[in-house]
Design a protein around this motif. Structure first.
Motif, mmCIF file in Angstrom:
data_model
loop_
_atom_site.group_PDB
_atom_site.id
_atom_site.type_symbol
_atom_site.label_atom_id
_atom_site.label_comp_id
_atom_site.label_asym_id
_atom_site.label_seq_id
_atom_site.Cartn_x
_atom_site.Cartn_y
_atom_site.Cartn_z
ATOM 1 N N UNK A 91 -4.188 -10.219 -14.420
ATOM 2 C CA UNK A 91 -4.250 -9.736 -15.791
ATOM 3 C C UNK A 91 -4.612 -8.208 -15.625
ATOM 4 N N UNK A 92 -4.835 -7.491 -14.410
ATOM 5 C CA UNK A 92 -5.250 -6.267 -14.345
ATOM 6 C C UNK A 92 -4.270 -5.480 -13.659
ATOM 7 N N UNK A 93 -2.729 -6.066 -13.484
ATOM 8 C CA UNK A 93 -1.730 -5.406 -12.896
ATOM 9 C C UNK A 93 -0.585 -5.432 -13.680
ATOM 10 N N UNK A 94 -0.205 -4.356 -14.314
ATOM 11 C CA UNK A 94 0.811 -4.326 -15.345
ATOM 12 C C UNK A 94 2.193 -4.292 -14.512
ATOM 13 N N UNK A 95 3.212 -5.059 -14.786
ATOM 14 C CA UNK A 95 4.461 -4.910 -14.292
ATOM 15 C C UNK A 95 5.655 -4.516 -14.961
ATOM 16 N N UNK A 96 5.400 -4.099 -16.512
ATOM 17 C CA UNK A 96 6.361 -3.478 -17.074
ATOM 18 C C UNK A 96 5.730 -2.523 -18.014
ATOM 19 N N UNK A 97 6.307 -1.520 -18.585
ATOM 20 C CA UNK A 97 5.812 -0.431 -19.619
ATOM 21 C C UNK A 97 6.244 -1.038 -20.763
ATOM 22 N N UNK A 98 7.415 -1.450 -21.165
ATOM 23 C CA UNK A 98 7.765 -1.981 -22.554
ATOM 24 C C UNK A 98 9.244 -2.302 -22.381
ATOM 25 N N UNK A 99 9.592 -3.221 -23.551
ATOM 26 C CA UNK A 99 11.048 -3.904 -23.405
ATOM 27 C C UNK A 99 11.137 -3.942 -25.105
ATOM 28 N N UNK A 100 12.493 -3.158 -25.536
ATOM 29 C CA UNK A 100 12.624 -3.227 -27.004
ATOM 30 C C UNK A 100 14.207 -3.020 -26.904
ATOM 31 N N UNK A 101 14.402 -2.718 -28.243
ATOM 32 C CA UNK A 101 15.963 -2.617 -28.571
ATOM 33 C C UNK A 101 16.407 -1.304 -29.011
ATOM 34 N N UNK A 102 17.772 -1.104 -28.767
ATOM 35 C CA UNK A 102 18.460 0.256 -29.161
ATOM 36 C C UNK A 102 19.668 -0.265 -30.008
ATOM 37 N N UNK A 103 19.837 0.504 -31.015
ATOM 38 C CA UNK A 103 21.159 -0.058 -31.915
ATOM 39 C C UNK A 103 21.975 1.079 -32.083
ATOM 40 N N UNK A 104 23.239 1.031 -31.623
ATOM 41 C CA UNK A 104 24.263 2.275 -31.886
ATOM 42 C C UNK A 104 25.275 1.784 -32.845
ATOM 43 N N UNK A 105 26.124 2.849 -33.134
ATOM 44 C CA UNK A 105 27.403 2.510 -33.751
ATOM 45 C C UNK A 105 28.123 3.957 -33.484
ATOM 46 N N UNK A 106 29.570 3.462 -33.645
ATOM 47 C CA UNK A 106 30.496 4.715 -33.555
ATOM 48 C C UNK A 106 30.027 5.675 -34.806
ATOM 49 N N UNK A 107 30.245 7.035 -34.374
ATOM 50 C CA UNK A 107 29.988 8.055 -35.259
ATOM 51 C C UNK A 107 28.570 8.572 -34.878
ATOM 52 N N UNK A 108 27.981 8.248 -33.827
ATOM 53 C CA UNK A 108 26.734 8.796 -33.374
ATOM 54 C C UNK A 108 25.498 8.377 -33.844
ATOM 55 N N UNK A 109 25.587 6.993 -34.591
ATOM 56 C CA UNK A 109 24.317 6.362 -34.904
ATOM 57 C C UNK A 109 23.486 5.775 -33.906
ATOM 58 N N UNK A 110 22.113 6.195 -33.772
ATOM 59 C CA UNK A 110 21.511 5.717 -32.614
ATOM 60 C C UNK A 110 20.061 5.384 -33.139
ATOM 61 N N UNK A 111 19.759 4.479 -32.811
ATOM 62 C CA UNK A 111 18.252 3.713 -33.534
ATOM 63 C C UNK A 111 17.766 3.084 -32.403
ATOM 64 N N UNK A 112 16.518 3.591 -32.185
ATOM 65 C CA UNK A 112 15.408 2.979 -31.383
ATOM 66 C C UNK A 112 14.512 2.155 -32.068
ATOM 67 N N UNK A 113 14.410 0.996 -31.884
ATOM 68 C CA UNK A 113 13.532 -0.152 -32.780
ATOM 69 C C UNK A 113 12.184 0.467 -32.963
ATOM 70 N N UNK A 114 11.669 0.668 -31.680
ATOM 71 C CA UNK A 114 10.133 1.241 -31.904
ATOM 72 C C UNK A 114 9.824 2.459 -32.484
ATOM 73 N N UNK A 115 10.699 3.202 -32.662
ATOM 74 C CA UNK A 115 10.650 4.638 -33.363
ATOM 75 C C UNK A 115 11.459 4.795 -34.683
#
Length: 786
Positions: free
Chosen positions: A51-75
């Motif tokens: 528990x004192x040894x991290x193995x990842x920084x983060x895991x999240x989702x990104x959503x896109x759509x035609x026309x340039x839509x870009x949405x990062x879940x955490x932001x």
């Protein structure tokens, strides 16, 4: 294995940790060696194999759509996080797109039997569109963003995203597979960059070697918007693939049940809480931070303060063992009625105690040092914890003998090196400090009783005499009359935060850490701290003692801040450990913010004073200071809102959430209010100092605090750490005396000189002849009688 298409841009940008503002922390109650954190609606650091040894920084989702839509879940989404069951670290998270385009629901747990974190995910489109959904993972194996290797492969026909660093591997799988996947170097060829530019994966790379890497997989929404992700770990990548695959095969629903039931059963063993809002969560938070492979160890927090601004050179953060925090956490579990773990924690302390008797400032779980300061309270507190556990009947009578070697070593270190400390409990300034003194005195009085019970009673008189001498000097060292705040607050005196080791009567300048050079030193009388409340908490002063009432007025007048949740306190005025005024993260200097745990300590003072209503009010304040996940932070933002930095008045700052110590203080406060008395006040000090009114006529001279004056009528005790003959005179060497030191069996040798008969204005002169070395000290020392 697929033919490698190597990603360009090696080694990527420098690695970074992520936000310390967690909304959830979790692990299986027993078994699985994986710990996870949640923040900003996504999975943050996952720790494996320890528990004192991290193995990842983060895991999240990104959503896109035609026309340039870009949405990062955490932001680009708002988030809510809730426990699926009260007190069970299984989380339901909802993320709603700020543009109203989608919602994502997630349930996050561990496989209780395997090193796997599972996410059950549901994606819902709120507006029509040709959406593409991607999961993106930043590998951070071994607490490092650098040196990771990522690639695309499969295990037994199931596609996976793999990464390794040295001897640790991970594998991310989906129960519906991945439509497309890629790996790359962060900032150059990772999927985030590709999606930002093209809204789709236009460049597919199958290997990124030895750098800061990210892994990305596209979810095929034509298979439906509901799926399960499994993030498995092992010492080799094939076994990591097996672990992830096996968890997917067993099924999320079955694993949620087998994960939750042991937690529910454990919670039922705790004392009735009276439905206190944070009781189950606080107990759970402490238990989550308990090691499984090294029994008894408890971390300070699964967070790196201001992690988003820190890189690979900051390995530790708070996922380390601080003996002080660990003792407080173990005491919190005792307050909640969890007694089975205390013996393991004491054995852990026994195993990590240094040979000379002290404990390290902080350490990795295996006992390896991280920082190297010495804080005397961290040597005293394990003694106090042992006695608290004994009073709570979490230990047997024979455990006194079982742990006496550890306890005696600690007591020996205290009498040899106290009362001054290299660092106070805030890890900054050395000298005489209230909390450290209170802990030391309490440990010595408790230790004397334990020595007698352990059949080692010959050391008990000296332990008590030393405690009494320090107790009787508290005001001389720390109570300042007519100081800087006297006229302002309307008191004649108050206890200060710290005075220097070479303290003399009158004002003394003390260093202030984490401040610019221009404000790094102040008169001792100008620095007030909440630590003086410890004199009451440890049974050394009555709550209504005029000195305490005066100090309380100063503490409340200088350090208290009113928030929408209620009153909260700064550690001390001029504190520099916190964000800057513009909200930028602490970088060695800053402005200290208010601490929820200090609200709990202030409430304990109210209980000691008989003000249960005030304590109840402050308990509710602590509850309201918690974030939406029920987690208490180290610090609370106490200035105007800075939305672009996610800093809001009265809400957690970026330091660390949760702070295990704060949750322990909450549990102790619940217990104290329930019983209408302070839960952890030692009865031995109350009996000796508050009831029997014991005082001492002895004043010690020792090399780590050389007194220069002695009040008439007092006895001068000269102490050393080696046998010596004290060569002394009362009249400028006209009459010479030689007195051999007495042994204490604690590594201290002393002489009591007949100084009580010397009139004011006289002077004692002395030096040392060191018997083992057969040499003179070569310096004369003088103590004047005042």
């Amino acid at each position: 294995m697929l033919e490698a298409i190597c990603a360009p841009g090696w080694p990527g940008i420098p690695g970074r940790w992520t936000s310390a503002d967690k909304s959830g922390v979790g692990t299986a109650l027993n078994g699985s060696p994986v710990w996870f954190t949640v923040s900003h609606g996504i999975l943050n650091e996952v720790y494996y194999p320890g528990m004192d040894e991290a193995a990842i920084r983060d895991l999240g989702f990104i959503i896109t759509e035609d026309g340039g839509f870009f949405s990062e879940e955490k932001r680009h989404a708002g988030h809510s996080s809730n426990l699926i069951y009260d007190g069970v670290p299984a989380y339901h998270i909802e993320s709603a797109c700020l543009n109203g385009r989608y919602e994502i629901e997630k349930d996050i747990i561990c496989d209780p039997d395997r090193p796997v974190v599972l996410l059950r995910v549901k994606f819902v489109a709120l507006k029509p569109g040709n959406y593409r959904l991607f999961t993106i993972l930043a590998s951070h194996i071994g607490n490092h963003g650098a040196g990771n290797t990522a690639w695309i492969d499969s295990y037994k026909g199931t596609a996976g995203l793999f990464a390794l660093r040295r001897q640790t591997s991970l594998c991310l799988m989906s129960d519906i597979g991945f439509k497309n996947s890629s790996v790359g170097f962060v900032g150059y060829s990772d999927g985030w960059q590709d999606l930002k530019r093209n809204s789709r994966l236009s460049s597919i790379y199958t290997r990124a070697e030895n750098g800061n890497v990210a892994l990305i997989g596209e979810i095929d929404l034509k298979k439906g918007g509901e799926f399960v992700l499994a993030l498995g770990f092992s010492r080799n990548f094939t076994e990591a693939g097996h672990q992830a695959r096996a968890s997917l095969d067993e099924g999320f629903g079955q694993l949620l049940k087998s994960y939750s039931e042991p937690w529910k059963a454990w919670l039922k063993t705790l004392i009735p809480s009276g439905k206190r809002k944070l009781f189950a969560t606080s107990a759970m938070v402490i238990r989550v931070h308990r090691s499984k492979d090294v029994p008894g160890a408890i971390l300070a927090s699964l967070a790196v303060p201001w992690g988003f601004s820190k890189g690979d050179d900051d390995l530790g953060g708070y996922h380390l063992v601080w003996p002080r925090d660990m003792v407080e956490a173990a005491g919190g579990l005792l307050a909640a009625g969890s007694k089975s773990e205390i013996r393991k924690s004491l054995i852990y302390l026994e195993a990590t105690q240094e040979n000379d008797g002290h404990w390290l400032q902080n350490m990795w779980i295996d006992g390896t040092s991280y920082w190297h300061g010495i804080q005397m309270d961290e040597t005293a507190l394990p003694v106090i914890l042992f006695d608290l556990a004994r009073r709570e009947e979490a230990l047997l009578d024979e455990d006194i003998g079982r742990f006496w070697h550890m306890l005696k070593k600690a007591l020996k270190y205290i009498v040899q090196n106290g009362p001054v400390t290299q660092q106070d409990r805030w890890e900054e300034d050395g000298g005489y400090t209230p909390f450290t003194l209170a802990a030391e005195i309490s440990a010595l009085i408790i230790g004397a009783e334990l020595a007698e019970l352990a059949g080692d009673g010959s050391i008990a008189p000296y332990l008590r005499e030393t405690a009494d001498a320090w107790y009787s000097s508290i005001d001389r060292w720390l109570y300042i009359k007519n100081g800087e705040f006297s006229d302002r607050i309307g008191v004649d005196g108050y206890y200060v935060r710290v005075t220097p080791p070479d303290f003399e009567e009158g004002d003394n300048f003390v260093p202030i850490k984490n401040r610019p050079p221009s404000s790094s030193h102040k008169p001792a009388s100008a620095v007030i701290c909440t630590d003086a409340l410890s004199f009451v908490r440890f049974g050394l002063r009555e709550a209504k003692d005029i000195r305490m009432l005066n100090t309380l007025k100063v503490i409340d007048g200088i350090l208290k801040t009113e928030t929408p949740s209620g009153s909260c306190w700064h550690r001390y005025n001029g504190d520099g450990y916190g964000e800057h005024s513009d909200g930028s993260p602490f970088d060695g200097t800053g402005i200290g913010r208010i601490w929820p745990l200090l609200t709990g300590e202030r409430a304990h003072y109210d209980i000691a004073a008989g003000n249960l209503g005030g304590a109840e009010k402050l308990l509710k304040t602590m509850e309201n200071l918690a974030n939406d996940g029920g987690l208490l932070s180290e610090q609370i933002w106490d200035a105007a809102d800075i939305p672009e930095r996610s800093l809001f008045f009265g809400r957690p700052s970026g330091s660390a959430t949760p702070l295990v110590w704060a949750h322990a203080e909450y549990l102790k406060l619940v217990r104290s209010i329930t019983e209408e008395k302070v839960f952890d006040t030692p009865p031995q000090t109350v009996e000796r100092y508050l009831k029997d009114k014991t005082v001492s006529n002895i004043v010690q001279w020792r090399f780590n605090h050389k007194i220069r004056s002695l009040e008439s009528g007092k006895t001068l005790r000269i102490e050393a750490l080696s046998p010596a003959i004290i060569h002394w005179s009362f009249n400028g060497w006209q009459d010479i005396n030689d007195t051999e030191t007495r042994e204490t069996d604690l590594g201290v040798y002393y002489v009591d000189l007949p100084s009580s008969d010397i009139d004011r204005g006289g002077e004692i002169t002395f030096t040392f002849y060191w018997q083992l070395a057969a040499r003179w000290e070569g310096i004369d020392f003088n103590v004047r009688i005042i």
